[in-house]
Design an enzyme around this catalytic site. Structure first.
Site, PDB file in Angstrom:
ATOM      1  N   PRO A 246      -2.926  -4.081  -6.288  1.00  0.00           N
ATOM      2  CG  PRO A 246      -4.613  -3.071  -5.027  1.00  0.00           C
ATOM      3  CD  PRO A 246      -3.598  -4.177  -4.985  1.00  0.00           C
ATOM      4  CG  ASP A 422      -0.620  -2.389  -2.238  1.00  0.00           C
ATOM      5  OD1 ASP A 422      -1.781  -2.079  -2.567  1.00  0.00           O
ATOM      6  OD2 ASP A 422      -0.334  -3.471  -1.694  1.00  0.00           O
ATOM      7  CG  HIS A 423      -4.427   3.163  -5.092  1.00  0.00           C
ATOM      8  ND1 HIS A 423      -4.815   4.058  -4.112  1.00  0.00           N
ATOM      9  CD2 HIS A 423      -4.481   3.865  -6.251  1.00  0.00           C
ATOM     10  CE1 HIS A 423      -5.101   5.226  -4.649  1.00  0.00           C
ATOM     11  NE2 HIS A 423      -4.900   5.148  -5.957  1.00  0.00           N
ATOM     12  NE  ARG A 424      -3.295  -4.519  -1.542  1.00  0.00           N
ATOM     13  CZ  ARG A 424      -2.784  -5.741  -1.444  1.00  0.00           C
ATOM     14  NH1 ARG A 424      -3.574  -6.781  -1.174  1.00  0.00           N
ATOM     15  NH2 ARG A 424      -1.485  -5.946  -1.619  1.00  0.00           N
TER      16      ARG A 424
END
Length: 452
Positions: A246, A422-424
């Site tokens: 994401p 990566d938004h994680r």
């Protein structure tokens, strides 16, 4: 008595399952030494020379240049033993199957045997000297074209399909050919490559059924380009990145005038023969300093364990466009290198990419990627993360633009910087902090003195 041994395409490591034959280095009848390179192949990672573990006379090759072979497929056969030994001052082949091979060695690494002097053995002499086993293995690539043309059966044949070669299956899939409708010409009805090729020719020569104009489907006229080799590997990795990560992107414009001035000053004082400091090397050094402050972006995600893995070393990849497609060579331990050292390694890897001599090790293990798409004359982009990394810094072209400098409108060297992350692994605050530090170092290179 000589013995004919089969050499199959070995496991090339890094999870590679196939390779394309680029260039044969030997021909049928040549004398080869143990671990002599016999073929150059292209994998999804790089081009490599494959050494043969046997010494003797080449009796057959399987696959033309441009053919894609799976790991384990036959490459060539070699006659080894006393009857196949060359005479005179040429290299001697091994005296038997047990002494004729180097065993399982890594591709590109051998036992240190000296390279063989190529010597052609006339086929008629080879035939008399080599004792072929009474029941040789039948290979599709070497099988003669059958005397009759195989005709498709009216209905699919029940039971398992009599095919052992993955190449035959792939060829049938590429041409939408149902193997169950073919009668093989090989032993016990085995379907050979020649059978499939004959069926393909028959289908191509068959007249097309007449269809009413109003019902006719539009003809397909597009060019089909196989996704294989480097381009296929890139396609797979980018698709996986889009599926699994994401990602989000932030960007900022920066005044690079001082950075360009600092680079010019560094190169002006360099001694004779000293390599010039490149803009890419400076940006790479800025990246390592920024990652030291924001280690969240030098990480990967273990999806199965649901864990973020922060990596202790920075192995910095940089995107490079080549004739073979997009590759990402990796500067290992970039966090421990100076700007000069990073620049020298970038230059070495760039030359290897240009000549197609990058090794799989040069293209794997990256933890963060720097993408200078400004060389293509564009200002901005939203790059796709190089899976399984967590971020990529994109750099546009550096061009003169109007800019407010010290309260006055001036023409300055401006660059757009973008960070896809990566938004994680982090939130926007961390990503923004990383990008802002990079921009500050571009505008005020003296900030790097704190981390030198």
């Amino acid at each position: 008595m000589a013995q004919v041994l089969e050499f199959k395409l070995p496991d090339l490591g890094e999870g590679l399952t196939e390779a394309e034959i680029v260039r044969w280095l030997v021909e049928v009848g040549d004398v080869v030494a143990i671990d002599q390179p016999v073929v150059e192949v292209e994998t999804a990672k790089a081009m490599v020379e494959v050494p043969c573990p046997y010494g003797g006379v080449v009796t057959a090759r399987f696959g033309d240049e441009g053919t894609e072979l799976p790991v384990g497929a036959p490459l060539l056969t070699v006659a080894v033993g006393s009857a196949a030994e060359p005479s005179g001052d040429g290299p001697a082949a091994a005296s038997g199957a047990e002494d004729s091979g180097s065993g399982n060695v890594l591709v590109g690494y051998g036992t240190g045997a000296p390279p063989a002097r190529r010597r052609r053995v006339r086929p008629e002499g080879l035939k008399a000297a080599v004792a072929v086993p009474a029941a040789p293995v039948v290979h599709e690539a070497a099988a003669p074209t059958p005397a009759h043309t195989p005709t498709p059966a009216p209905e699919p044949v029940p039971g398992p399909v009599a095919v052992v070669s993955p190449l035959v299956r792939r060829l049938a899939r590429q041409h939408d050919l149902d193997l169950r409708r073919l009668a093989g010409s090989g032993p016990d009805g085995l379907i050979l490559r020649a059978d499939v090729e004959s069926a393909i020719r028959s289908a191509a020569e068959a007249p097309a059924p007449e269809v009413a104009p109003s019902l006719a489907a539009p003809a397909s006229s597009g060019e089909r380009i196989p996704l294989r080799g480097v381009r296929g590997a890139v396609a797979d990795k980018l698709a996986r990145s889009r599926r699994e990560i994401p990602d989000a992107t932030c960007w900022v414009d920066a005044d690079a005038t001082e950075l360009m001035a600092a680079r010019a000053a560094m190169n002006a004082v360099a001694g004779p023969g000293t390599p010039k400091v490149s803009v890419l090397a400076l940006l790479a050094r800025i990246c390592t300093a920024a990652l030291a402050r924001h280690p969240e972006l030098n990480s990967t995600v273990d999806q199965e364990a649901r864990e973020i893995v922060r990596l202790p070393q920075v192995h910095l990849g940089f995107a490079a466009q080549t004739d073979r497609g997009l590759v990402v060579p990796v500067v290992r331990d970039a966090h421990a290198r100076t700007t000069e050292s990073i620049g020298a390694e970038i230059a070495r890897l760039t030359e290897a990419a240009r000549t197609g001599t990058l090794t799989p090790a040069d293209l794997t293990g990256g933890t963060f990627t720097l993408n200078n798409y400004g060389v293509f004359g564009v200002d901005g982009s939203t790059p796709i993360i190089n899976h399984p990394e967590a971020a990529m810094l994109g750099v546009g072209r550096i061009v003169p633009k109007p800019w407010v400098h010290e309260g006055q409108l001036a023409v300055r060297q401006v660059v757009q910087l973008s960070l896809t992350f990566d938004h994680r692994v982090c939130d926007g605050g961390t990503a923004g902090g990383f990008l802002r530090y990079v921009a500050d170092c571009v505008e005020q290179p003296a900030l790097l003195l704190r981390s030198l």
